[in-house]
Design a protein around this motif. Structure first.
Motif, PDB file in Angstrom:
ATOM      1  N   LYS A   1       0.823  -1.209   0.000  1.00  0.00           N
ATOM      2  CA  LYS A   1       0.000   0.000   0.000  1.00  0.00           C
ATOM      3  C   LYS A   1       0.858   1.260   0.000  1.00  0.00           C
ATOM      4  O   LYS A   1       0.505   2.256  -0.642  1.00  0.00           O
ATOM      5  CB  LYS A   1      -0.945  -0.026   1.204  1.00  0.00           C
ATOM      6  CG  LYS A   1      -1.997  -1.123   1.113  1.00  0.00           C
ATOM      7  CD  LYS A   1      -2.867  -1.173   2.357  1.00  0.00           C
ATOM      8  CE  LYS A   1      -3.899  -2.290   2.261  1.00  0.00           C
ATOM      9  NZ  LYS A   1      -4.751  -2.372   3.477  1.00  0.00           N
TER      10      LYS A   1
ATOM     11  N   LYS B   1      -5.709 -13.351   3.474  1.00  0.00           N
ATOM     12  CA  LYS B   1      -5.100 -12.017   3.476  1.00  0.00           C
ATOM     13  C   LYS B   1      -4.725 -11.587   2.057  1.00  0.00           C
ATOM     14  O   LYS B   1      -4.819 -10.410   1.703  1.00  0.00           O
ATOM     15  CB  LYS B   1      -3.872 -11.991   4.385  1.00  0.00           C
ATOM     16  CG  LYS B   1      -4.172 -12.188   5.865  1.00  0.00           C
ATOM     17  CD  LYS B   1      -2.895 -12.072   6.680  1.00  0.00           C
ATOM     18  CE  LYS B   1      -3.162 -12.231   8.183  1.00  0.00           C
ATOM     19  NZ  LYS B   1      -3.487 -13.630   8.532  1.00  0.00           N
TER      20      LYS B   1
ATOM     21  N   LYS C   1      -7.839 -10.404   0.010  1.00  0.00           N
ATOM     22  CA  LYS C   1      -8.253  -9.086   0.489  1.00  0.00           C
ATOM     23  C   LYS C   1      -7.303  -8.006  -0.002  1.00  0.00           C
ATOM     24  O   LYS C   1      -7.728  -6.924  -0.447  1.00  0.00           O
ATOM     25  CB  LYS C   1      -8.303  -9.084   2.019  1.00  0.00           C
ATOM     26  CG  LYS C   1      -8.770  -7.762   2.618  1.00  0.00           C
ATOM     27  CD  LYS C   1      -8.760  -7.823   4.147  1.00  0.00           C
ATOM     28  CE  LYS C   1      -9.169  -6.473   4.750  1.00  0.00           C
ATOM     29  NZ  LYS C   1      -9.092  -6.477   6.228  1.00  0.00           N
ATOM     30  N   LEU C   2      -5.994  -8.292   0.045  1.00  0.00           N
ATOM     31  CA  LEU C   2      -4.996  -7.317  -0.382  1.00  0.00           C
ATOM     32  C   LEU C   2      -5.136  -7.009  -1.874  1.00  0.00           C
ATOM     33  O   LEU C   2      -5.079  -5.837  -2.271  1.00  0.00           O
ATOM     34  CB  LEU C   2      -3.587  -7.838  -0.084  1.00  0.00           C
ATOM     35  CG  LEU C   2      -2.426  -6.962  -0.579  1.00  0.00           C
ATOM     36  CD1 LEU C   2      -2.493  -5.576   0.040  1.00  0.00           C
ATOM     37  CD2 LEU C   2      -1.084  -7.631  -0.281  1.00  0.00           C
TER      38      LEU C   2
ATOM     39  N   LEU D   1      -7.731  -7.125  -3.791  1.00  0.00           N
ATOM     40  CA  LEU D   1      -8.915  -6.290  -4.010  1.00  0.00           C
ATOM     41  C   LEU D   1      -8.696  -4.863  -3.523  1.00  0.00           C
ATOM     42  O   LEU D   1      -9.146  -3.899  -4.169  1.00  0.00           O
ATOM     43  CB  LEU D   1     -10.128  -6.916  -3.311  1.00  0.00           C
ATOM     44  CG  LEU D   1     -10.577  -8.279  -3.851  1.00  0.00           C
ATOM     45  CD1 LEU D   1     -11.708  -8.851  -3.004  1.00  0.00           C
ATOM     46  CD2 LEU D   1     -11.007  -8.171  -5.307  1.00  0.00           C
ATOM     47  N   GLU D   2      -7.965  -4.702  -2.422  1.00  0.00           N
ATOM     48  CA  GLU D   2      -7.668  -3.356  -1.920  1.00  0.00           C
ATOM     49  C   GLU D   2      -6.707  -2.616  -2.853  1.00  0.00           C
ATOM     50  O   GLU D   2      -6.879  -1.411  -3.106  1.00  0.00           O
ATOM     51  CB  GLU D   2      -7.076  -3.455  -0.507  1.00  0.00           C
ATOM     52  CG  GLU D   2      -8.101  -3.848   0.554  1.00  0.00           C
ATOM     53  CD  GLU D   2      -7.482  -4.088   1.915  1.00  0.00           C
ATOM     54  OE1 GLU D   2      -8.247  -4.104   2.903  1.00  0.00           O
ATOM     55  OE2 GLU D   2      -6.246  -4.248   2.002  1.00  0.00           O
TER      56      GLU D   2
ATOM     57  N   ASN E   1      -6.450  -3.085  -6.016  1.00  0.00           N
ATOM     58  CA  ASN E   1      -7.235  -2.753  -7.202  1.00  0.00           C
ATOM     59  C   ASN E   1      -7.989  -1.435  -7.025  1.00  0.00           C
ATOM     60  O   ASN E   1      -8.091  -0.620  -7.949  1.00  0.00           O
ATOM     61  CB  ASN E   1      -8.207  -3.887  -7.508  1.00  0.00           C
ATOM     62  CG  ASN E   1      -8.898  -3.728  -8.842  1.00  0.00           C
ATOM     63  OD1 ASN E   1      -8.257  -3.642  -9.883  1.00  0.00           O
ATOM     64  ND2 ASN E   1     -10.215  -3.679  -8.822  1.00  0.00           N
ATOM     65  N   GLN E   2      -8.489  -1.214  -5.812  1.00  0.00           N
ATOM     66  CA  GLN E   2      -9.210   0.027  -5.519  1.00  0.00           C
ATOM     67  C   GLN E   2      -8.268   1.232  -5.478  1.00  0.00           C
ATOM     68  O   GLN E   2      -8.680   2.359  -5.788  1.00  0.00           O
ATOM     69  CB  GLN E   2      -9.955  -0.095  -4.179  1.00  0.00           C
ATOM     70  CG  GLN E   2     -11.126  -1.057  -4.224  1.00  0.00           C
ATOM     71  CD  GLN E   2     -11.849  -1.153  -2.873  1.00  0.00           C
ATOM     72  OE1 GLN E   2     -11.276  -0.856  -1.845  1.00  0.00           O
ATOM     73  NE2 GLN E   2     -13.099  -1.568  -2.921  1.00  0.00           N
ATOM     74  N   MET E   3      -7.018   1.004  -5.079  1.00  0.00           N
ATOM     75  CA  MET E   3      -6.060   2.092  -4.961  1.00  0.00           C
ATOM     76  C   MET E   3      -5.482   2.534  -6.308  1.00  0.00           C
ATOM     77  O   MET E   3      -4.958   3.639  -6.436  1.00  0.00           O
ATOM     78  CB  MET E   3      -4.905   1.694  -4.036  1.00  0.00           C
ATOM     79  CG  MET E   3      -5.314   1.482  -2.578  1.00  0.00           C
ATOM     80  SD  MET E   3      -3.903   0.958  -1.565  1.00  0.00           S
ATOM     81  CE  MET E   3      -2.910   2.466  -1.554  1.00  0.00           C
TER      82      MET E   3
END
Length: 342
Positions: free
Chosen positions: A280, A330, A333-334, A336-337, A339-341
């Motif tokens: 991130k 994990k 979830k990572l 997908l997160e 992808n949003q960023m």
């Protein structure tokens, strides 16, 4: 003392004939290779995610894992291009321990390189058949490239190999992108010199032949952290590191300036859960600087079905027997997160 010749191994031609690539698989590889090259050259804005176990230790669990990747790839295909890590050779710091499926096709058995060659070829073929994803592997031995040259889409040159002349020159003959890691010392100039060598044409000895390579314009950097002279692991993925690398890349005049951030190894101090935060942070750095966004083309993440690692003696299905990895829950979830960023 001396070398004891145990058994002559099968040639790449023999192994490829036994486990052939179909016309459909060849077309798939060509399509995926082109897309990866487009990402590295900046023609595509998709983000590379080179992800998978530290070492591919068991065909059943690796296939299970890569099928899960294939499903999530469908959800993030607009922004993320996934390349499964199917690493069948494992470099060892001291030369001891599990050296990968090529050396030891059965983790509970003895070293058996003849059957290991067949096992790694079969595994890569089966992953493509079952998932439609072509994979990445590490070139621990330059001679092994020919056994997988028609099925891989990405090859990494490790931190302990990147200074080696034979690795550099062999990478210059790949028809696919080659990621060159910074050495364990952290000297960025060594990595950039390696990229320059891989992007250049060479004449050298390879598998008993005098060969000439064309140069690999898609050779690029992988930052994996480093170890200082006190033996402490230190990161090199921060904003300032990326600004500095971008400057040095441009100064060298290399083709397609690109870097993949390895979120584990010395960048995380092998604390596998830190890969989430590091991933991130790298994306935040990209979002703050257009230069960094152009430079950072992807992440390399060590992930498997189960969190952490275990010993071979206490082997658990889908759990790494080498470096600790991020478990699937994990990981999903990572992804997908991220992808949003993007």
């Amino acid at each position: 003392m001396g070398i004891n010749y145990i058994e002559k191994l099968s040639s790449p031609e023999e192994i490829k004939k036994k486990y052939p690539v179909t016309a459909e698989m060849q077309k798939l590889k060509e399509k995926r290779d082109l897309e990866i090259k487009n990402i590295l050259s900046g023609k595509s804005e998709k983000f590379l995610l080179i992800i998978g176990p530290c070492s591919a230790d068991c065909e059943e669990s690796v296939l299970d894992y890569t099928k899960r990747l294939a499903k999530i790839q469908q959800k993030v295909s607009d922004k993320i291009f996934i390349i499964p890590r199917v690493y069948t050779n494992k470099p060892r710091t001291t030369g001891t321990g599990y050296k990968g499926m090529f050396h030891q096709p059965n983790v509970l058995g003895k070293e058996d390189m003849k059957n290991g060659l067949e096992a790694i070829r079969k595994l890569h073929i089966d992953v493509v058949k079952e998932t439609g994803l072509t994979c990445a592997d590490e070139m621990l031995y330059p001679e092994n490239y020919e056994y997988l040259s028609d099925i891989l889409s990405y090859v990494a040159i490790g931190a302990r190999s990147v200074e080696d002349q034979h690795h550099r020159m062999t990478a210059s003959g790949f028809d696919m992108p080659a990621g060159m890691k910074n050495p364990t010392s952290g000297d960025i100039s060594v990595m950039l010199n390696s990229i320059m060598a891989a992007q250049s044409s060479h004449k050298f000895i390879y598998r008993g032949w005098e060969v000439q390579t064309t140069g690999n314009e898609y050779a690029h950097a992988i930052l994996r952290g480093y170890v200082n002279n006190q033996g402490k692991a230190l990161p090199n993925y921060h904003y300032e590191d990326l600004v500095s690398l971008n400057y040095e890349y441009i100064k060298k005049g290399l083709s397609h300036p690109s870097v993949i951030i390895d979120t584990n190894h010395s960048n995380s101090g092998k604390k596998y859960e830190e890969q989430i935060r590091i991933s991130k942070e790298v994306l935040n750095s990209r979002n703050k600087s257009n230069d960094i966004k152009k430079l950072v083309k992807g992440l390399m993440i060590e992930s498997y079905i189960e969190d952490g690692s275990c010993t071979i003696k206490d082997k658990i299905y889908g759990k790494s027997i080498t470096d600790p990895c991020l478990g699937w829950e994990k990981t999903e979830k990572l992804i997908l997160e991220l992808n949003q960023m993007l």
